[in-house]
Design an enzyme around this catalytic site. Sequence first.
Site, PDB file in Angstrom:
ATOM      1  CB  VAL A 126      -0.931   0.079   1.235  1.00  0.00           C
ATOM      2  CG1 VAL A 126      -1.604   1.213   1.309  1.00  0.00           C
ATOM      3  CG2 VAL A 126      -1.807  -1.072   1.142  1.00  0.00           C
ATOM      4  CG  PHE A 160     -11.172   1.457  -1.944  1.00  0.00           C
ATOM      5  CD1 PHE A 160     -11.962   0.323  -1.155  1.00  0.00           C
ATOM      6  CD2 PHE A 160     -11.507   2.752  -1.714  1.00  0.00           C
ATOM      7  CE1 PHE A 160     -12.929   1.000   0.078  1.00  0.00           C
ATOM      8  CE2 PHE A 160     -12.326   3.156  -0.508  1.00  0.00           C
ATOM      9  CZ  PHE A 160     -12.918   2.210   0.249  1.00  0.00           C
ATOM     10  CB  CYS A 217      -7.081  -7.389   0.887  1.00  0.00           C
ATOM     11  SG  CYS A 217      -5.669  -6.197   0.804  1.00  0.00           S
TER      12      CYS A 217
END
Length: 458
Positions: free
Chosen positions: A11, A153, A279
Site C-alpha cells: 500500500v 481500494f 486483503c
Amino acid sequence: MKLAVIGCGYVGLVSGSCLAEAGHEVIATDNDASKIATLQAGKIPIYEPSLDKVLETVVREGRLRFTANGGEAVRESDVVFICVGTPPTDTGDADLSAIDSVARMIARESRTPKLVIEKSTVPAQTGDQLKRALQVYATNAGAKFRVASNPEFLREGTAVEDFFHPDRIVVGVEDKESEQELREIYAPILQGRFRCPVHLPNCPPAPTPDFVVTTIASAELIKHASNSFLGLKISYANVLADLCEHLGGNVEEVTRAVGLDPRIGGQFLKAGLGFGGFCLPKDIQAFISLAERAGIDFGLLKEAERVNRQRVDLLLDKVKKALWVMKGKQIGVLGIAFKPNTDDIRLAPAIEVIRRLLAEGAVVRATDPEAMERARGVFPDLAYSADPYEVARGADALLVLTEWEQFRRLDWKRVRSEMARPLVVDGRNMLRPAEMKALGFEYMSFGRPEKAVATPAS
Ligand code: UDX
C-alpha cells in the site's frame, strides 16, 4: 504538499509513488532498513505492473525519496500517511501493534502540526485510539495532531491504474481543514487533470471519482464492508456453482444473467477455487471479530468464509476421484499466485492445494509467471519450471490454480501430447469445456458439468 508515507509495503509503495506522480513531494520510510536500501538502489521488492515506471520517474525527478529514518520523514512533512501492515492475530483480529508504534514515533518526532492519515486497513474506532496515542506520547508543544481515515481500494495487479482512476475516494474526517487538505492531495485525480499518466499509454478516460466525506468510523467501516461484500459475492457464486454441478446448470450462464441486473452487478461472481490474498480473507476475519466484540453475530460472513475454505477440498475431491490413489502421482500445477498479475502468494488457495497434494504423497511440479521465487520460500524442495509444457510433461493431471493469460494461450494440443494422462482440473474456469473435450482432455471445472450446454462462443 509535503507528505510522509510510513510503511513501504504494497500500500505504501503504490500510494507514495502515485502521490509523488500526482505532484506532491513524498518521503517514504520503513522500519525495515534493508527494504529501504533495496529501494534506494532502485529495486522494487514487489511485482506490480507499471509501478516500476512510476517509481523510476518520481525518484529521478526528486519527488519521492526513501529514508530509513522515520523521524526525518515525519519532521519534514505536513501530512503523514500510515501504511503499515495490520496482519491477523490468532483470533482473527487485526494486529495493530505496528500502528501503535508508528503513532508513538510520530508523536515523539513531531515539532509542528500534522494531519495523520490512516491508510492501512484498520477496524472501526482505531482513529480514536490513534488520536489518543498521538496526544499522550507527544513531547513537543508545537506538535498538534488531526487524524483522518483514507482507506485504499487498490487491487493487486492493477493498483497503479486504480490509484489514478478510482471509483471513489473515501475520507473520514473530524474537521473542515482535514477535508480541505485531503481534497488538495487528491485534486489532480479529482479534477481529471491526471487522467492518462505517461506510463500508462492509451488508458481510457476515467469518470471523475466520487469524493466521499464521512466520519472516521464510517470510513474505517467502509473498507471492511467493501472487501467483505466482495467475499460474500464470490462465495455466493461458488455455492451456485455447486448447485449447478448437481442440477445440471452452467454457473457462467447463471451468474452472467444474474449480474446483468444493475442492482447486483456482474463483477466478483466468478466461481472456482475461491478468494485468497492478504486483503479479502483477513478483512473478513477482522470484520467478524469486530462485530463479535460489538455483540453482533456476523454469521453471514462466517458462512462466506466457510464456503471459501471448502473450495480447496472440492478441487482436491475432483482430482482424487479421477486419480484414485494420489501417492506417487505426478501433478502439474499452473499458477501459484492468489490471482494473475501479481507475485503475491499470501493466503493463495494454490499454496494450500500444493501443501495437501504433497501431504498425500503426490509428486508436484509447478509454474507461475511471477510467483515462483516467493513460492520457493514456502516449498523450497518443490520442482519448479518456468516452462508450462515441462510442467505438463509426464503428468497424470494438470491443475489450473491461477488464471494467468499466458496459460489460456498455451498450445493445449501440445500440452495434451506432453501429459501421461490428459486430465485437466481447472480451478478457475479459465478454459472452455467443449474445446478441451474436443482436444481429447478429461476436463473438470466448477459448476460447468458436461450435461450443461456450454455457452456458444460469441
Ligand atoms: C482486494 C479488493 O478488491 C481491493 O479493493 C482492496 O483494496 C484490496 O483487496 P485484491 O486483494 O488485490 O484486492 O484482490 P481481488 O482482485 O479483490 O481478488 C481477491 C480474490 O478473489 C482473488 O483470489 C481472486 O482470484 C478471487 N476472485 C475474485 C474470485 O474468486 N472470483 C471473482 O469473481 C473475483
